[in-house]
Design a protein around this motif. Structure first.
Motif, PDB file in Angstrom:
ATOM      1  N   MET A   1     -14.869  -7.006   6.807  1.00 46.58           N
ATOM      2  CA  MET A   1     -14.911  -5.697   7.144  1.00 46.58           C
ATOM      3  C   MET A   1     -14.587  -4.589   5.980  1.00 46.58           C
ATOM      4  O   MET A   1     -13.673  -5.007   5.375  1.00 46.58           O
ATOM      5  CB  MET A   1     -13.856  -5.476   8.408  1.00 46.58           C
ATOM      6  N   THR A   2     -15.439  -3.649   5.709  1.00 43.27           N
ATOM      7  CA  THR A   2     -15.275  -2.714   4.740  1.00 43.27           C
ATOM      8  C   THR A   2     -13.930  -1.731   5.079  1.00 43.27           C
ATOM      9  O   THR A   2     -13.620  -1.619   6.145  1.00 43.27           O
ATOM     10  CB  THR A   2     -16.505  -1.907   4.555  1.00 43.27           C
ATOM     11  N   THR A   3     -13.437  -1.240   4.025  1.00 43.27           N
ATOM     12  CA  THR A   3     -12.357  -0.077   4.031  1.00 43.27           C
ATOM     13  C   THR A   3     -13.093   0.963   4.935  1.00 43.27           C
ATOM     14  O   THR A   3     -12.245   1.609   5.412  1.00 43.27           O
ATOM     15  CB  THR A   3     -12.114   0.561   2.465  1.00 43.27           C
ATOM     16  N   HIS A   4     -14.206   1.512   4.928  1.00 42.18           N
ATOM     17  CA  HIS A   4     -14.819   2.362   5.514  1.00 42.18           C
ATOM     18  C   HIS A   4     -14.838   2.138   7.019  1.00 42.18           C
ATOM     19  O   HIS A   4     -14.640   2.976   7.910  1.00 42.18           O
ATOM     20  CB  HIS A   4     -16.372   2.782   5.094  1.00 42.18           C
ATOM     21  N   GLN A   5     -15.082   0.866   7.573  1.00 39.99           N
ATOM     22  CA  GLN A   5     -14.987   0.311   8.829  1.00 39.99           C
ATOM     23  C   GLN A   5     -13.793   0.356   9.354  1.00 39.99           C
ATOM     24  O   GLN A   5     -13.437   0.912  10.475  1.00 39.99           O
ATOM     25  CB  GLN A   5     -15.701  -0.921   9.040  1.00 39.99           C
ATOM     26  N   ILE A   6     -12.678  -0.094   8.568  1.00 41.13           N
ATOM     27  CA  ILE A   6     -11.168   0.089   8.826  1.00 41.13           C
ATOM     28  C   ILE A   6     -10.984   1.631   9.258  1.00 41.13           C
ATOM     29  O   ILE A   6     -10.060   1.810  10.127  1.00 41.13           O
ATOM     30  CB  ILE A   6     -10.396  -0.449   7.870  1.00 41.13           C
ATOM     31  N   ASP A   7     -11.246   2.445   8.140  1.00 41.33           N
ATOM     32  CA  ASP A   7     -10.836   3.924   8.196  1.00 41.33           C
ATOM     33  C   ASP A   7     -11.467   4.565   9.458  1.00 41.33           C
ATOM     34  O   ASP A   7     -10.832   5.036  10.442  1.00 41.33           O
ATOM     35  CB  ASP A   7     -11.560   4.659   7.276  1.00 41.33           C
ATOM     36  N   GLU A   8     -12.844   4.109  10.067  1.00 42.50           N
ATOM     37  CA  GLU A   8     -13.238   4.445  11.067  1.00 42.50           C
ATOM     38  C   GLU A   8     -12.710   4.010  12.618  1.00 42.50           C
ATOM     39  O   GLU A   8     -12.342   4.528  13.519  1.00 42.50           O
ATOM     40  CB  GLU A   8     -14.804   3.936  11.413  1.00 42.50           C
ATOM     41  N   LEU A   9     -12.167   2.686  12.429  1.00 45.90           N
ATOM     42  CA  LEU A   9     -11.255   2.092  13.364  1.00 45.90           C
ATOM     43  C   LEU A   9      -9.929   2.980  13.677  1.00 45.90           C
ATOM     44  O   LEU A   9      -9.515   3.189  14.929  1.00 45.90           O
ATOM     45  CB  LEU A   9     -11.157   0.602  13.310  1.00 45.90           C
ATOM     46  N   ILE A  10      -9.433   3.153  12.531  1.00 44.18           N
ATOM     47  CA  ILE A  10      -8.076   4.027  12.499  1.00 44.18           C
ATOM     48  C   ILE A  10      -8.228   5.223  13.219  1.00 44.18           C
ATOM     49  O   ILE A  10      -7.607   5.592  13.942  1.00 44.18           O
ATOM     50  CB  ILE A  10      -7.513   3.866  11.096  1.00 44.18           C
ATOM     51  N   ALA A  11      -9.313   5.892  12.932  1.00 40.10           N
ATOM     52  CA  ALA A  11      -9.848   7.138  13.325  1.00 40.10           C
ATOM     53  C   ALA A  11      -9.953   7.312  14.906  1.00 40.10           C
ATOM     54  O   ALA A  11      -9.480   8.093  15.522  1.00 40.10           O
ATOM     55  CB  ALA A  11     -10.741   7.754  12.707  1.00 40.10           C
ATOM     56  N   ARG A  12     -10.538   6.244  15.389  1.00 39.92           N
ATOM     57  CA  ARG A  12     -10.893   5.769  16.888  1.00 39.92           C
ATOM     58  C   ARG A  12      -9.558   5.665  17.428  1.00 39.92           C
ATOM     59  O   ARG A  12      -9.190   6.089  18.458  1.00 39.92           O
ATOM     60  CB  ARG A  12     -11.759   4.905  16.945  1.00 39.92           C
ATOM     61  N   ILE A  13      -8.586   4.754  16.817  1.00 40.09           N
ATOM     62  CA  ILE A  13      -7.341   4.609  17.600  1.00 40.09           C
ATOM     63  C   ILE A  13      -6.481   6.017  17.731  1.00 40.09           C
ATOM     64  O   ILE A  13      -6.012   6.291  18.637  1.00 40.09           O
ATOM     65  CB  ILE A  13      -6.733   3.536  16.765  1.00 40.09           C
ATOM     66  N   ASP A 167       2.917   3.791  10.654  1.00 34.57           N
ATOM     67  CA  ASP A 167       1.754   4.533  10.709  1.00 34.57           C
ATOM     68  C   ASP A 167       1.347   4.674   9.277  1.00 34.57           C
ATOM     69  O   ASP A 167      -0.148   4.984   9.095  1.00 34.57           O
ATOM     70  CB  ASP A 167       1.924   5.740  11.400  1.00 34.57           C
ATOM     71  N   ARG A 168       1.785   4.684   8.380  1.00 35.17           N
ATOM     72  CA  ARG A 168       1.360   4.710   7.147  1.00 35.17           C
ATOM     73  C   ARG A 168       0.797   3.646   6.481  1.00 35.17           C
ATOM     74  O   ARG A 168       0.044   3.764   5.484  1.00 35.17           O
ATOM     75  CB  ARG A 168       2.499   5.403   6.041  1.00 35.17           C
ATOM     76  N   TYR A 169       0.950   2.504   7.072  1.00 34.20           N
ATOM     77  CA  TYR A 169       0.361   1.288   6.294  1.00 34.20           C
ATOM     78  C   TYR A 169      -0.919   1.200   6.294  1.00 34.20           C
ATOM     79  O   TYR A 169      -1.610   0.567   5.195  1.00 34.20           O
ATOM     80  CB  TYR A 169       0.997   0.209   7.254  1.00 34.20           C
ATOM     81  N   PRO A 170      -1.961   1.425   7.167  1.00 33.35           N
ATOM     82  CA  PRO A 170      -3.223   1.547   7.015  1.00 33.35           C
ATOM     83  C   PRO A 170      -3.760   2.167   5.591  1.00 33.35           C
ATOM     84  O   PRO A 170      -4.879   1.849   5.257  1.00 33.35           O
ATOM     85  CB  PRO A 170      -3.933   2.223   8.112  1.00 33.35           C
ATOM     86  N   LYS A 171      -3.257   3.166   5.171  1.00 33.54           N
ATOM     87  CA  LYS A 171      -3.510   3.905   3.861  1.00 33.54           C
ATOM     88  C   LYS A 171      -3.188   2.906   2.645  1.00 33.54           C
ATOM     89  O   LYS A 171      -3.741   3.469   1.672  1.00 33.54           O
ATOM     90  CB  LYS A 171      -2.832   5.204   3.890  1.00 33.54           C
ATOM     91  N   PHE A 172      -2.537   2.079   2.924  1.00 29.06           N
ATOM     92  CA  PHE A 172      -2.061   1.341   1.493  1.00 29.06           C
ATOM     93  C   PHE A 172      -3.252   0.648   1.213  1.00 29.06           C
ATOM     94  O   PHE A 172      -4.150   0.171   1.823  1.00 29.06           O
ATOM     95  CB  PHE A 172      -0.689   0.255   1.806  1.00 29.06           C
ATOM     96  N   PHE A 173      -2.787   0.043  -0.197  1.00 29.20           N
ATOM     97  CA  PHE A 173      -3.894  -0.662  -1.109  1.00 29.20           C
ATOM     98  C   PHE A 173      -3.991  -1.916  -0.490  1.00 29.20           C
ATOM     99  O   PHE A 173      -2.873  -2.550  -0.221  1.00 29.20           O
ATOM    100  CB  PHE A 173      -3.540  -0.654  -2.594  1.00 29.20           C
ATOM    101  N   GLU A 174      -5.240  -2.689  -0.543  1.00 26.45           N
ATOM    102  CA  GLU A 174      -5.159  -3.870  -0.278  1.00 26.45           C
ATOM    103  C   GLU A 174      -4.609  -5.084  -0.786  1.00 26.45           C
ATOM    104  O   GLU A 174      -4.510  -4.683  -2.210  1.00 26.45           O
ATOM    105  CB  GLU A 174      -6.720  -4.419  -0.210  1.00 26.45           C
ATOM    106  N   TYR A 175      -4.097  -6.061  -0.593  1.00 24.93           N
ATOM    107  CA  TYR A 175      -3.374  -6.855  -1.258  1.00 24.93           C
ATOM    108  C   TYR A 175      -4.256  -7.502  -2.559  1.00 24.93           C
ATOM    109  O   TYR A 175      -5.565  -7.771  -2.093  1.00 24.93           O
ATOM    110  CB  TYR A 175      -2.633  -7.978  -0.527  1.00 24.93           C
ATOM    111  N   GLY A 176      -3.730  -7.535  -3.767  1.00 18.79           N
ATOM    112  CA  GLY A 176      -4.575  -8.080  -4.606  1.00 18.79           C
ATOM    113  C   GLY A 176      -5.517  -7.112  -5.324  1.00 18.79           C
ATOM    114  O   GLY A 176      -6.344  -7.588  -6.417  1.00 18.79           O
ATOM    115  N   ASP A 177      -5.669  -5.957  -4.924  1.00 18.29           N
ATOM    116  CA  ASP A 177      -6.681  -4.836  -5.597  1.00 18.29           C
ATOM    117  C   ASP A 177      -5.914  -4.018  -6.508  1.00 18.29           C
ATOM    118  O   ASP A 177      -5.633  -2.826  -6.101  1.00 18.29           O
ATOM    119  CB  ASP A 177      -7.202  -4.169  -4.239  1.00 18.29           C
TER     120      ASP A 177
END
Length: 194
Positions: A1-13, A167-177
């Motif tokens: 799943m891409t970061t864009h897809q995750i952002d879209e899911l967060i927006a829908r939530i 709630d802030r966690y989804p904006k955080f950087f991916e582990y290892g990036d």
């Protein structure tokens, strides 16, 4: 799943959460009608109707389970600890956040004491509601202060899934990036609106 897809899911939530809040507000409006100094109150008609559900203190104590009464002092012994935590959070946020440029969390957004106005609660139940409102509101306030601190100092997701991330966690950087972390840390340190 891409970061864009995750952002879209967060927006829908978030959209669903807003939709749910609208429905909760409609339900509250069935019972509420008077706004008095920023406090919602039950209409007199509804309040009069609700008073008939009030259980007197003596009856409440007589009908209470003995173990509930015996454990109550242990529960209430947390009150001084909560007050010390409240003082610590006031000092921590008041001293540290201005240094880092982190906007302060408003305590009044988290600590809400409106259940004491309910006409069907007796004095003990009102105190219990006050206590629970204080403890849970303080926990939410603490969590927001900790989340803002984490966003400033270490906005990196964990390698493993964590339960009930803030709630802030989804904006955080991916582990290892490391690249995204280095390039985006200063930007993320300035994004505190939800």
């Amino acid at each position: 799943m891409t970061t864009h897809q995750i952002d879209e899911l967060i927006a829908r939530i978030k959209e669903l959460e807003e939709e749910m809040e609208v429905e909760f507000q409609k339900k509250r409006e069935d019972f509420l009608s008077v706004i008095d100094k920023k406090r919602l109150r039950l209409s007199e008609e509804v309040a009069a109707q609700q008073r008939r559900f009030k259980k007197g203190v003596v009856r409440y104590l007589i009908e209470a389970r003995l173990l509930n009464i015996l454990t109550a002092p242990l529960i209430y012994s947390g009150f001084p600890i909560f007050m010390l935590l409240d003082l610590f959070l006031f000092l921590y946020q008041g001293i540290c956040f201005p240094v880092y440029g982190i906007p302060k969390a408003r305590r009044s957004d988290y600590l809400v004491f409106d259940r004491g106005d309910l006409p069907y609660l007796n004095a003990i139940e009102k105190f219990n509601c006050f206590y629970c409102s204080y403890a849970n509101g303080l926990a939410a306030y603490f969590r927001e202060i900790a989340a803002r601190t984490e966003q400033y100092w270490c906005p990196i997701k964990h390698a493993r899934r964590i339960l009930a991330a803030h709630d802030r966690y989804p904006k955080f950087f991916e582990y290892g990036d490391g690249e995204s972390y280095r390039k985006g840390l200063e930007r993320l340190r300035k994004e505190y609106e939800k």
